[in-house]
Write a protein that holds these residues in place. Structure first.
Motif, PDB file in Angstrom:
ATOM      1  N   MET A   1      28.647  17.321  17.778  1.00  0.00           N
ATOM      2  CA  MET A   1      28.874  17.044  16.422  1.00  0.00           C
ATOM      3  C   MET A   1      27.574  15.827  16.907  1.00  0.00           C
ATOM      4  SD  MET A   1      31.828  15.394  14.300  1.00  0.00           S
ATOM      5  CE  MET A   1      31.454  13.891  15.323  1.00  0.00           C
ATOM      6  N   PRO A   2      26.368  15.153  15.851  1.00  0.00           N
ATOM      7  CA  PRO A   2      25.856  14.449  16.163  1.00  0.00           C
ATOM      8  C   PRO A   2      26.754  12.959  16.090  1.00  0.00           C
ATOM      9  CG  PRO A   2      24.901  16.085  14.275  1.00  0.00           C
ATOM     10  CD  PRO A   2      26.729  16.634  14.407  1.00  0.00           C
ATOM     11  N   ALA A   3      26.201  12.248  16.165  1.00  0.00           N
ATOM     12  CA  ALA A   3      26.410  10.549  16.322  1.00  0.00           C
ATOM     13  C   ALA A   3      26.006  10.022  14.624  1.00  0.00           C
ATOM     14  CB  ALA A   3      25.476   9.917  17.106  1.00  0.00           C
ATOM     15  N   ARG A  83      23.606  12.824   5.823  1.00  0.00           N
ATOM     16  CA  ARG A  83      22.220  13.881   6.199  1.00  0.00           C
ATOM     17  C   ARG A  83      22.537  13.836   8.338  1.00  0.00           C
ATOM     18  NH1 ARG A  83      18.257  11.959   1.695  1.00  0.00           N
ATOM     19  NH2 ARG A  83      19.388  12.335  -0.219  1.00  0.00           N
ATOM     20  N   VAL A  84      21.843  14.365   8.147  1.00  0.00           N
ATOM     21  CA  VAL A  84      21.926  14.757   9.868  1.00  0.00           C
ATOM     22  C   VAL A  84      20.253  13.968  10.417  1.00  0.00           C
ATOM     23  CG1 VAL A  84      21.917  15.709  11.735  1.00  0.00           C
ATOM     24  CG2 VAL A  84      23.080  15.685  10.375  1.00  0.00           C
ATOM     25  N   LEU A  85      19.602  13.226  10.387  1.00  0.00           N
ATOM     26  CA  LEU A  85      18.274  12.890  10.519  1.00  0.00           C
ATOM     27  C   LEU A  85      17.975  12.019  12.045  1.00  0.00           C
ATOM     28  CD1 LEU A  85      17.470  10.734   7.385  1.00  0.00           C
ATOM     29  CD2 LEU A  85      16.921  13.196   8.178  1.00  0.00           C
ATOM     30  N   PRO A  86      17.253  12.163  12.055  1.00  0.00           N
ATOM     31  CA  PRO A  86      16.775  11.633  13.523  1.00  0.00           C
ATOM     32  C   PRO A  86      16.691   9.890  13.566  1.00  0.00           C
ATOM     33  CG  PRO A  86      14.999  12.601  12.737  1.00  0.00           C
ATOM     34  CD  PRO A  86      15.757  13.022  11.867  1.00  0.00           C
ATOM     35  N   VAL A  87      17.384   9.837  14.869  1.00  0.00           N
ATOM     36  CA  VAL A  87      17.813   8.262  14.639  1.00  0.00           C
ATOM     37  C   VAL A  87      16.876   7.745  16.109  1.00  0.00           C
ATOM     38  CG1 VAL A  87      19.071   6.103  14.894  1.00  0.00           C
ATOM     39  CG2 VAL A  87      19.472   8.807  13.274  1.00  0.00           C
ATOM     40  N   ALA A  96      21.568  12.091  13.963  1.00  0.00           N
ATOM     41  CA  ALA A  96      22.641  11.260  13.648  1.00  0.00           C
ATOM     42  C   ALA A  96      22.885  11.757  12.847  1.00  0.00           C
ATOM     43  CB  ALA A  96      22.561  10.054  14.533  1.00  0.00           C
ATOM     44  N   GLN A  97      24.041  11.704  12.165  1.00  0.00           N
ATOM     45  CA  GLN A  97      24.791  11.486  10.785  1.00  0.00           C
ATOM     46  C   GLN A  97      24.400  10.343   9.832  1.00  0.00           C
ATOM     47  OE1 GLN A  97      28.288  14.896   9.740  1.00  0.00           O
ATOM     48  NE2 GLN A  97      28.473  14.018  12.095  1.00  0.00           N
ATOM     49  N   VAL A  98      24.489  10.503   8.127  1.00  0.00           N
ATOM     50  CA  VAL A  98      23.685   9.062   7.658  1.00  0.00           C
ATOM     51  C   VAL A  98      24.916   9.411   6.519  1.00  0.00           C
ATOM     52  CG1 VAL A  98      21.718   7.594   7.315  1.00  0.00           C
ATOM     53  CG2 VAL A  98      21.644   8.593   9.235  1.00  0.00           C
ATOM     54  N   TYR A  99      24.717   8.346   6.313  1.00  0.00           N
ATOM     55  CA  TYR A  99      25.549   8.748   4.733  1.00  0.00           C
ATOM     56  C   TYR A  99      24.802   7.765   3.899  1.00  0.00           C
ATOM     57  CZ  TYR A  99      29.819   9.196   6.599  1.00  0.00           C
ATOM     58  OH  TYR A  99      31.394  10.052   6.961  1.00  0.00           O
TER      59      TYR A  99
END
Length: 374
Positions: A1-3, A83-87, A96-99
């Motif tokens: 699971m992504p961070a 959304r899942v984006l590169p952090v 990572a998951q971003v709200y």
């Protein structure tokens, strides 16, 4: 699971711990090509794609399924999804998951976490356990509709953290009350919570399991305008649902100006605001009468009562109130002797005004001799 990457209020670690219900491990991180702004609709952040910008934040690296469920409930109440984006981290890019806000049409100034923490951090953190306690009992949309009212209670919790002196009564410890079950069977403008609990008895043992219900209404203020030169007060009169529910054929009461303390204000600020709304008055100096629980057996309400020195010429009374709250409030100018007659006859029959009347009776000579209206 992504961070999980946080850029806004959940970067305040006490709030994140309150939402997750545990200690957390985080690292600094950045989301490229995004910027964080204050919402144009309230005291929370929104994030938007913006080429060349960098959103500063933190990355939760020890997340689990329970954490995501808790975060979805908390953030879902405010209309956010992921959304899942590169952090970017010190070790490189990670998914990572971003709200993100579902609807963020209006934005304000660039977001600055310390400013939010200074104004809202303690209240939001104190409110978070109340929000999370509703997980499984209420849907996120219902929590969102009541969130500002819940902040009123959160602000009450912050003020309650500094209790009155403990010299005669039992000095309570956290383990002296054990909650076995907590539910919220009713919530609208006010709320009711029901507890199954054990409490410490005076012999040192714990009580048997008992059931108690608490009516939640938040902290409130009362303020009685007093003109020391003319020796008169301004009372207000309005319909009250409580006496009506009791069966009182006279549910219009004489009272002091009163209202809830909003989450972003102090009791003194609330007193001044309510005086404008309910009587059209700008108050002078505030004299503190006291602070107290009016009915501690069943209500969490805590009152801050004041007498306000002000100018009360003939004709200052009128009909006021907030139309949005269906208020219809009439003022009465009453000289001090008449005021005390109303107390004696029982026409003044609510606790805050009775307490304030007795305080004014005691302090009247000092106020008339040492102060003038502002």
């Amino acid at each position: 699971m992504p961070a999980l990457f946080f850029y806004g209020t959940l970067c305040h670690l006490p709030l994140l711990r309150a939402v997750l219900g545990r200690e957390v491990q985080v690292v600094a991180a950045q989301l490229p090509d995004h910027a964080v702004w204050w919402s144009g609709e309230g005291a929370w952040p929104v994030i938007r794609a913006e080429a060349g910008a960098v959103a500063q934040g933190i990355l939760l690296r020890d997340e689990g399924p329970e954490d995501l469920d808790r975060l979805d409930f908390y953030e879902g109440a405010f209309g956010y999804d992921t959304r899942v984006l590169p952090v970017q981290t010190a070790g490189g890019l990670v998914p990572a998951q971003v709200y993100f806000p579902v609807d963020a049409a209006k934005t304000g100034a660039p977001w600055h976490l310390p400013d939010w923490v200074a104004d809202w951090g303690a209240v939001a953190t104190a409110t978070a356990p109340d929000v999370m306690a509703l997980r499984g009992q209420r849907d996120a949309g219902e929590v969102a509709r009541r969130y500002r009212l819940m902040l009123v209670r959160g602000a009450s919790r912050v003020r309650a953290a500094t209790p009155a002196p403990v010299r005669l009564r039992h000095a309570a410890r956290a383990e002296d009350v054990v909650i076995a079950r907590q539910t919220q069977p009713y919530a609208n403008f006010f709320a009711i919570e029901e507890y199954d609990l054990h409490y410490r008895r005076f012999d040192g043992t714990m009580s048997s399991r008992i059931n108690r219900a608490v009516f939640l209404s938040g902290d409130a203020v009362t303020v009685l305008p007093y003109d020391p030169q003319r020796d008169r007060v301004l009372l207000i009169e309005q319909f009250r649902a409580g006496p009506h529910g009791r069966g009182d054929p006279q549910p219009w009461l004489l009272e002091a100006i009163a209202g809830r303390v909003d989450p972003e204000e102090t009791p003194e600020q609330a007193a001044r605001r309510e005086a404008v709304e309910e009587a059209g008055l700008v108050l002078g100096a505030l004299e503190k009468v006291g602070q107290y629980y009016p009915s501690p057996g069943a209500k969490s309400e805590y009152l801050y009562s004041y007498v306000a020195l002000c100018d009360l010429p003939d004709g200052v009374e009128g009909v006021f109130g907030e139309a949005s709250e269906a208020e219809d409030i009439r003022g009465h100018l009453v000289d001090f002797d008449r005021f005390m007659q109303l107390v004696t006859t029982g026409e003044v029959d609510n606790a805050p005004l009775l307490i304030t009347a007795l305080w004014l009776q005691r302090e009247r000579a000092r106020l008339r001799g040492g102060h003038s209206p502002a």
